[in-house]
Design a protein around this motif. Sequence first.
Motif, PDB file in Angstrom:
ATOM      1  N   THR A  69       0.849  -1.191   0.000  1.00 50.75           N
ATOM      2  CA  THR A  69       0.000   0.000   0.000  1.00 50.75           C
ATOM      3  C   THR A  69       0.884   1.240   0.000  1.00 50.75           C
ATOM      4  O   THR A  69       1.998   1.236   0.525  1.00 50.75           O
ATOM      5  N   THR A  70       0.384   2.305  -0.622  1.00 51.18           N
ATOM      6  CA  THR A  70       1.087   3.591  -0.558  1.00 51.18           C
ATOM      7  C   THR A  70       0.089   4.667  -0.194  1.00 51.18           C
ATOM      8  O   THR A  70      -1.039   4.678  -0.672  1.00 51.18           O
ATOM      9  N   GLY A  71       0.531   5.567   0.686  1.00 49.51           N
ATOM     10  CA  GLY A  71      -0.288   6.725   1.012  1.00 49.51           C
ATOM     11  C   GLY A  71      -0.981   6.639   2.354  1.00 49.51           C
ATOM     12  O   GLY A  71      -1.290   5.556   2.855  1.00 49.51           O
ATOM     13  N   GLY A  72      -1.173   7.811   2.956  1.00 49.66           N
ATOM     14  CA  GLY A  72      -2.001   7.906   4.162  1.00 49.66           C
ATOM     15  C   GLY A  72      -1.308   7.603   5.475  1.00 49.66           C
ATOM     16  O   GLY A  72      -1.971   7.262   6.453  1.00 49.66           O
ATOM     17  N   ILE A  73       0.053   7.738   5.529  1.00 47.02           N
ATOM     18  CA  ILE A  73       0.711   7.465   6.817  1.00 47.02           C
ATOM     19  C   ILE A  73       1.419   8.694   7.390  1.00 47.02           C
ATOM     20  O   ILE A  73       2.330   8.572   8.206  1.00 47.02           O
ATOM     21  N   GLY A  74       1.008   9.870   6.987  1.00 47.53           N
ATOM     22  CA  GLY A  74       1.587  11.104   7.518  1.00 47.53           C
ATOM     23  C   GLY A  74       0.934  11.559   8.817  1.00 47.53           C
ATOM     24  O   GLY A  74       0.202  10.782   9.449  1.00 47.53           O
ATOM     25  N   PRO A  75       1.167  12.830   9.210  1.00 49.13           N
ATOM     26  CA  PRO A  75       0.694  13.305  10.509  1.00 49.13           C
ATOM     27  C   PRO A  75      -0.687  13.956  10.491  1.00 49.13           C
ATOM     28  O   PRO A  75      -1.183  14.339  11.560  1.00 49.13           O
ATOM     29  N   ILE A  80      -5.122   7.969   7.468  1.00 50.78           N
ATOM     30  CA  ILE A  80      -5.867   6.992   8.262  1.00 50.78           C
ATOM     31  C   ILE A  80      -5.470   5.557   7.934  1.00 50.78           C
ATOM     32  O   ILE A  80      -6.117   4.609   8.376  1.00 50.78           O
ATOM     33  N   THR A  81      -4.384   5.411   7.173  1.00 47.80           N
ATOM     34  CA  THR A  81      -4.032   4.064   6.709  1.00 47.80           C
ATOM     35  C   THR A  81      -3.663   3.121   7.846  1.00 47.80           C
ATOM     36  O   THR A  81      -4.111   1.969   7.887  1.00 47.80           O
ATOM     37  N   ALA A  82      -2.821   3.583   8.797  1.00 49.78           N
ATOM     38  CA  ALA A  82      -2.358   2.674   9.855  1.00 49.78           C
ATOM     39  C   ALA A  82      -3.536   2.133  10.660  1.00 49.78           C
ATOM     40  O   ALA A  82      -3.612   0.929  10.944  1.00 49.78           O
ATOM     41  N   ALA A 128       3.403  -5.606  13.940  1.00 51.41           N
ATOM     42  CA  ALA A 128       4.046  -5.197  12.687  1.00 51.41           C
ATOM     43  C   ALA A 128       5.529  -4.925  12.906  1.00 51.41           C
ATOM     44  O   ALA A 128       5.945  -4.545  13.998  1.00 51.41           O
ATOM     45  N   SER A 129       6.321  -5.122  11.854  1.00 49.39           N
ATOM     46  CA  SER A 129       7.726  -4.705  11.894  1.00 49.39           C
ATOM     47  C   SER A 129       7.861  -3.419  11.085  1.00 49.39           C
ATOM     48  O   SER A 129       7.090  -3.178  10.158  1.00 49.39           O
ATOM     49  N   LEU A 130       8.826  -2.604  11.465  1.00 51.02           N
ATOM     50  CA  LEU A 130       8.971  -1.295  10.811  1.00 51.02           C
ATOM     51  C   LEU A 130       9.663  -1.415   9.453  1.00 51.02           C
ATOM     52  O   LEU A 130      10.498  -2.291   9.239  1.00 51.02           O
ATOM     53  N   ILE A 131       9.328  -0.514   8.549  1.00 48.86           N
ATOM     54  CA  ILE A 131      10.045  -0.351   7.286  1.00 48.86           C
ATOM     55  C   ILE A 131      10.776   0.983   7.373  1.00 48.86           C
ATOM     56  O   ILE A 131      10.168   2.026   7.605  1.00 48.86           O
ATOM     57  N   ARG A 132      12.085   0.915   7.193  1.00 51.62           N
ATOM     58  CA  ARG A 132      12.935   2.075   7.400  1.00 51.62           C
ATOM     59  C   ARG A 132      12.663   3.171   6.364  1.00 51.62           C
ATOM     60  O   ARG A 132      12.491   2.901   5.183  1.00 51.62           O
ATOM     61  N   ASN A 133      12.630   4.403   6.842  1.00 49.86           N
ATOM     62  CA  ASN A 133      12.438   5.576   5.984  1.00 49.86           C
ATOM     63  C   ASN A 133      13.641   6.493   6.148  1.00 49.86           C
ATOM     64  O   ASN A 133      13.682   7.319   7.058  1.00 49.86           O
ATOM     65  N   PRO A 134      14.631   6.364   5.268  1.00 51.83           N
ATOM     66  CA  PRO A 134      15.851   7.174   5.428  1.00 51.83           C
ATOM     67  C   PRO A 134      15.629   8.642   5.047  1.00 51.83           C
ATOM     68  O   PRO A 134      16.467   9.487   5.348  1.00 51.83           O
ATOM     69  N   GLY A 140       7.395   3.150   7.521  1.00 53.60           N
ATOM     70  CA  GLY A 140       6.310   2.299   7.071  1.00 53.60           C
ATOM     71  C   GLY A 140       6.309   1.070   7.962  1.00 53.60           C
ATOM     72  O   GLY A 140       7.036   1.002   8.953  1.00 53.60           O
ATOM     73  N   PHE A 141       5.501   0.096   7.631  1.00 54.15           N
ATOM     74  CA  PHE A 141       5.510  -1.139   8.421  1.00 54.15           C
ATOM     75  C   PHE A 141       5.018  -2.312   7.586  1.00 54.15           C
ATOM     76  O   PHE A 141       4.334  -2.144   6.579  1.00 54.15           O
ATOM     77  N   GLN A 142       5.442  -3.506   8.067  1.00 55.15           N
ATOM     78  CA  GLN A 142       4.991  -4.754   7.446  1.00 55.15           C
ATOM     79  C   GLN A 142       4.178  -5.527   8.455  1.00 55.15           C
ATOM     80  O   GLN A 142       4.625  -5.753   9.587  1.00 55.15           O
ATOM     81  N   LEU A 143       2.975  -5.926   8.085  1.00 49.29           N
ATOM     82  CA  LEU A 143       2.153  -6.787   8.929  1.00 49.29           C
ATOM     83  C   LEU A 143       1.805  -8.001   8.072  1.00 49.29           C
ATOM     84  O   LEU A 143       1.133  -7.872   7.044  1.00 49.29           O
ATOM     85  N   GLU A 144       2.321  -9.164   8.481  1.00 45.80           N
ATOM     86  CA  GLU A 144       2.190 -10.385   7.673  1.00 45.80           C
ATOM     87  C   GLU A 144       2.637 -10.093   6.238  1.00 45.80           C
ATOM     88  O   GLU A 144       3.767  -9.679   6.018  1.00 45.80           O
ATOM     89  N   ASN A 145       1.751 -10.273   5.264  1.00 42.11           N
ATOM     90  CA  ASN A 145       2.161 -10.106   3.864  1.00 42.11           C
ATOM     91  C   ASN A 145       1.816  -8.732   3.287  1.00 42.11           C
ATOM     92  O   ASN A 145       1.799  -8.542   2.079  1.00 42.11           O
ATOM     93  N   VAL A 146       1.557  -7.782   4.181  1.00 40.02           N
ATOM     94  CA  VAL A 146       1.168  -6.441   3.737  1.00 40.02           C
ATOM     95  C   VAL A 146       2.265  -5.438   4.089  1.00 40.02           C
ATOM     96  O   VAL A 146       2.682  -5.346   5.250  1.00 40.02           O
ATOM     97  N   PHE A 147       2.708  -4.693   3.071  1.00 40.27           N
ATOM     98  CA  PHE A 147       3.748  -3.687   3.244  1.00 40.27           C
ATOM     99  C   PHE A 147       3.117  -2.310   3.091  1.00 40.27           C
ATOM    100  O   PHE A 147       2.557  -2.011   2.029  1.00 40.27           O
TER     101      PHE A 147
END
Lengths: 249, 249
Positions: A69-75, A80-82, A128-134, A140-147
């Motif tokens: 998924t892309t979008g909707g993880i800002g402040p 509302i994605t998370a 969920a595990s985190l996805i690094r944002n340099p 971002g994050f990974q939950l099972e098979n969803v990134f």
Amino acid sequence: MTANPTAAILVIGNEILSGRTQDTNSNALARFLAPLGVALKEIRVVGDEEGEIIAAVNALRARYTYLFTTGGIGPTHDDITADAIAKAFGVGIDLHPEAFAALAARYAERGEAFNPMRQRMARIPLGASLIRNPVSIAPGFQLENVFVMAGVPSVMKAMLEDVAPRLRRGAVVGAVAVEAAVAEGDIAEGLALLQQEHPKVAIGSYPYYRPEGYGVQLVARGTDANELETVALGLNALLAKAGGTPKRL
Amino acid sequence: MTANPTAAILVIGNEILSGRTQDTNSNALARFLAPLGVALKEIRVVGDEEGEIIAAVNALRARYTYLFTTGGIGPTHDDITADAIAKAFGVGIDLHPEAFAALAARYAERGEAFNPMRQRMARIPLGASLIRNPVSIAPGFQLENVFVMAGVPSVMKAMLEDVAPRLRRGAVVGAVAVEAAVAEGDIAEGLALLQQEHPKVAIGSYPYYRPEGYGVQLVARGTDANELETVALGLNALLAKAGGTPKRL
């Protein structure tokens, strides 16, 4: 090829549906997945509506090996994605200590307030595990098979570095492409025969209309490089027979 | 706004999923629908697979006022959209006399063979009306609430002229947009309050990262022009309070 992992993309954002923003993340993701041998099967775009996001996430994560998924993880309030992902999985959501610490350090370093709205970006579904944002730290994050990734293209692309090693890879689908200033309808019959002879190769025909004239691009995709070369010769022959000067792309 | 007609887009084509082609038809359609007051709610992309097309067509045509498809109506073997649409509706498909005659005349005029593969482009599901194609003659078609159009962007756009008068229109959703070199997190709280005060207006926040620095674009959408102006002033005030110089876009 059937054993290749499959994938879907879910783009989340009113700005795509309003036409204000041209989605480029799907194309960047498609180009990222192809050389990994992950077969992208479907793309969906939905707006910033929780029910829509939940329904799409659950439909797509059940059907494909991976969902991106892309979008909707800002402040801001429209991010509302998370929360929607947490609800789709039926899990809780809370501030993630590592994400919170990284964001706190980032804002302290810049002398900016780590206010409650910014803290929202550290809210991560449980498990969920985190996805690094340099680029901008908010992960971002990974939950099972969803990134779950950012919508800003430069940030989304930067997150892919941390995503790539987590993916199972399949046989890489190679492609050959040839074009010529030939009418699609003049080669269509031969093309159908060539496709019948090579059922494991997917042959696509894409007419173009350019200022200098019309023509067609033919693209063959498959995992067997030798067979692809055979098909490429066949495509060349078809275009030449129709009076064109085939150009390999 | 709730009474506005709704719409979905279904883009059909392996070339989008492979990443070879950037889909621009969805954006063009979104920009076409917005000023008509037709609310675009969902976009899907599937490959050239009959089962996938049928499933998506039936899901989307049941759910939205209109469904627009692009791609897969040319003369080659990978052009399977017309047959898939006929199957989705459970109707037959046959050569359409008017489409056949127009294509025959076109090819005669150009001295090109009107061969069986080209004749395929005159195969239209029974009960459908044609959508005029002034560019390359091969028509699209409308079956109930589904509009089937070409994938080549210039042809798709040309078909919209014939589509527009067939659509029921809704209240036009206007938009105001303001940007400033301000951090999204510094205005997020005020933005959420402004959104709460104006529930009928949809406010979106889109951070940008440019070579000259970062900032945010704020977009408000709604059908009431006066309320939109009120919100625009609120957005301006928020950005100014955060130290920015708001620019109306």
